[in-house]
Design an enzyme around this catalytic site. Structure first.
Site, PDB file in Angstrom:
ATOM      1  N   CYS A  96       0.799  -1.234   0.000  1.00  0.00           N
ATOM      2  CA  CYS A  96       0.000   0.000   0.000  1.00  0.00           C
ATOM      3  C   CYS A  96       0.829   1.279   0.000  1.00  0.00           C
ATOM      4  O   CYS A  96       0.769   2.082  -0.938  1.00  0.00           O
ATOM      5  CB  CYS A  96      -0.919   0.002   1.215  1.00  0.00           C
ATOM      6  N   HIS A 152      -2.810   6.480   4.105  1.00  0.00           N
ATOM      7  CA  HIS A 152      -1.716   5.536   4.378  1.00  0.00           C
ATOM      8  C   HIS A 152      -0.331   6.056   3.991  1.00  0.00           C
ATOM      9  O   HIS A 152       0.530   5.311   3.518  1.00  0.00           O
ATOM     10  CB  HIS A 152      -1.974   4.190   3.704  1.00  0.00           C
TER      11      HIS A 152
END
Length: 549
Positions: A96, A152
């Site tokens: 991610c 993130h």
């Protein structure tokens, strides 16, 4: 000879065709009220700067789209891709944070310090503040910039938050995962908190138990409804789906009762909901007058995770690895502005390329002192020209678990093959160290209640192997290791790795900070590092030193 022939074939475009009109689908994930049958209101002549809509899916496997042969129905994605340009030689990063950081900066991980793993919730870490971001560059040329979904990229300081990194507004989550309905996340036992934000504050008012895919889509529709389509907008939609935990509203299971594997069934329902949500985003673009001057980019952030229902077949490996199954992604561009609509691009494209490509399309300027790793690939995508990109540094991770039998000797004195690394140069791909889980997981692996590894195909490498070489053009499934047959090619790629490594910055991967515990922050995951406290301590220390003198 085979490689040369295949290289020539890669220049050809495979034509595809569209299907039913958008008005044939109604309702569902994030449906806006009113008529969404595609009528464009009169909005005057559009500006030359296009509206940019970047949709990033989370953990979608390479096979998990209808046009790649999936049993999961994705009519929206299939239609958008068929009418646009499918990217069939498109690469991202295996996890991610790395993919998101490279998208937003146009730089490889080795040039931001984020080359190891992901940013953990308890780490005092974020995308380094000295990196100029894509939304910041777009704001310079008049764009309104909005982010909806998963960030993130770190949040330990307020300066790390999306609204401080170029976005006019932010609605979404800061962490890598969490409950789709309650928006709570536990990083470890007792370290739990709420993770839904609007701009810089916890979005308690939006905590209505709405499934995040639908909630994010509704927010996108609100943004589009309130913005003037005559002014350019950058909309970054980073959906949480289809990342674990595997959750979906009940009605999306309707077509997938026959899938015995519970994880695959849940994953299919999640993807069906995501596909419907993207349909509603597209209809909103039409309704509110953006579509004709828009560029829609769709991408997964990494490969699928078979243990969580994702499929990368026929590619090898999974999320978190540098095999093709971890880094080769579903991706396409859909836009009325494309010249070669309904085509397939097999030229090399990487997620870092979006930074210079989109800034150029927006009529922005790329500062000479910004050392980018991405290339402007718009003519490659829109017109079918050759890609300016000939190589990709997939990564060099100096602190990943070292391969026990790796050595400088195995790397011909050029490279320590204990280090995890991967690089692509033209047709060739080289991996060293420990590349990660390497099975091929065929569709029948999901035929039982649990993922059945007996169906997986495996290769038992000779003991101590730490170098692999593949011709990806001829062997995209990485079945034939050519490292022993072509030692000179191995040496060339090892030298290229060494050259890249000389430009790397130190790894940023600090230990966890106990002050990150949401219990100390009103039960919310959020910034905890106080710059003022650090300055006060520093000032006190300086004062004490003066008194000693």
């Amino acid at each position: 000879m085979v490689a040369a022939v295949l290289a020539g074939l890669s220049l050809l475009s495979l034509l595809t065709c569209g299907y039913l009109a958008w008005g044939s689908r109604r309702g569902g994930a994030g449906e806006a009220p009113g008529n969404l049958l595609g009528e464009e209101p009169a909005a005057g002549a559009p500006r030359s700067q296009p509206h940019i809509i970047f949709i990033l899916a989370d953990d979608q496997g390479f096979r998990d789209v209808g046009y790649h042969g999936s049993e999961i129905r994705t009519p929206t994605l299939d239609k958008l891709a068929a009418e646009g340009v499918k990217l069939e030689n498109y690469y991202v990063q295996p996890m991610c944070t790395p993919s998101r950081s490279q998208l937003i900066t146009g730089k490889y991980q080795i040039h931001t310090g984020l080359q190891h793993s992901i940013i953990r919730p308890t780490q005092p870490n974020c995308l380094p503040l000295d990196n100029v971001t894509l939304p910041q560059k777009l704001k310079e040329v008049g764009y309104s910039t909005h982010m909806v979904g998963k960030w993130h990229l770190g949040f330990y300081r307020r300066e790390c938050m999306p609204t401080q990194r170029g976005f006019d507004s932010f609605f979404g989550s800061l962490l890598g995962s969490g409950d789709y309905y309650t928006h709570f996340k536990c990083d470890s036992p007792g370290i739990c908190g709420y993770d839904l934000y609007e701009n810089n504050n916890a979005a308690w008012d939006h905590d209505n138990g709405i499934y995040s895919t639908q909630m994010y889509t509704q927010k996108v529709q609100q943004i589009l409804a309130s913005h003037n389509p005559r002014k350019p907008i950058f909309l970054y939609i980073a959906y949480q789906a289809v990342h674990s935990p595997l959750q979906a509203p009940g009605r999306y299971f309707e077509h997938y009762r026959s899938i015995n594997n519970i994880n695959r069934r849940r994953y299919a329902a999640m993807l069906a909901c995501l596909d419907e949500a993207i349909n509603n985003v597209t209809l909103a673009l039409r309704k509110y007058g953006y579509y004709e001057n828009s560029i829609i980019i769709y991408s997964s952030d990494n490969g699928g995770q078979p243990m969580a229902g994702g499929s990368n077949w026929p590619l090898r490996g999974s999320k978190g690895t540098y095999w093709e199954g971890g880094i080769r992604a579903v991706g396409f561009v859909h836009s009325p502005l494309l010249k070669n609509k309904g085509s397939v691009c097999k030229e090399l494209v990487h997620i870092t390329d979006w930074f210079p490509t989109l800034i150029t399309l927006a009529e922005g300027q790329i500062d000479e002192d910004i050392q980018l790793d991405g290339y402007d690939v718009w003519e490659t995508i829109s017109e079918g020209r050759r890609s300016p990109r000939v190589d990709i540094l997939h990564n060099i991770d100096p602190i990943y678990t070292k391969a026990k039998n790796g050595s400088w000797a195995a790397g011909y004195g050029i490279w320590n093959t204990a280090i995890q690394s991967a690089i692509r140069v033209n047709h060739w791909k080289l991996l060293t160290g420990n590349p990660g889980y390497s099975d091929w997981v065929p569709p029948q692996a999901f035929s039982n209640a649990g993922t059945n590894r007996w169906h997986n195909e495996r290769v038992s490498w000779s003991a101590g192997k730490t170098v692999w070489l593949f011709n990806i053009t001829a062997d995209p499934y990485e079945r034939v290791d050519l490292s022993a047959r072509h030692p000179e090619v191995v040496k060339q790629l090892l030298r290229r790795l060494s050259q890249f490594n000389k430009t790397a910055v130190p790894v940023r991967y600090p230990p966890k900070d106990p002050r990150s515990n949401p219990k100390l922050n009103g039960g919310v995951w959020g910034p905890w590092f106080k710059e003022d406290e650090k300055k006060k301590k520093s000032d006190k220390s300086k004062g004490a030193n003066k008194r000693r003198r």
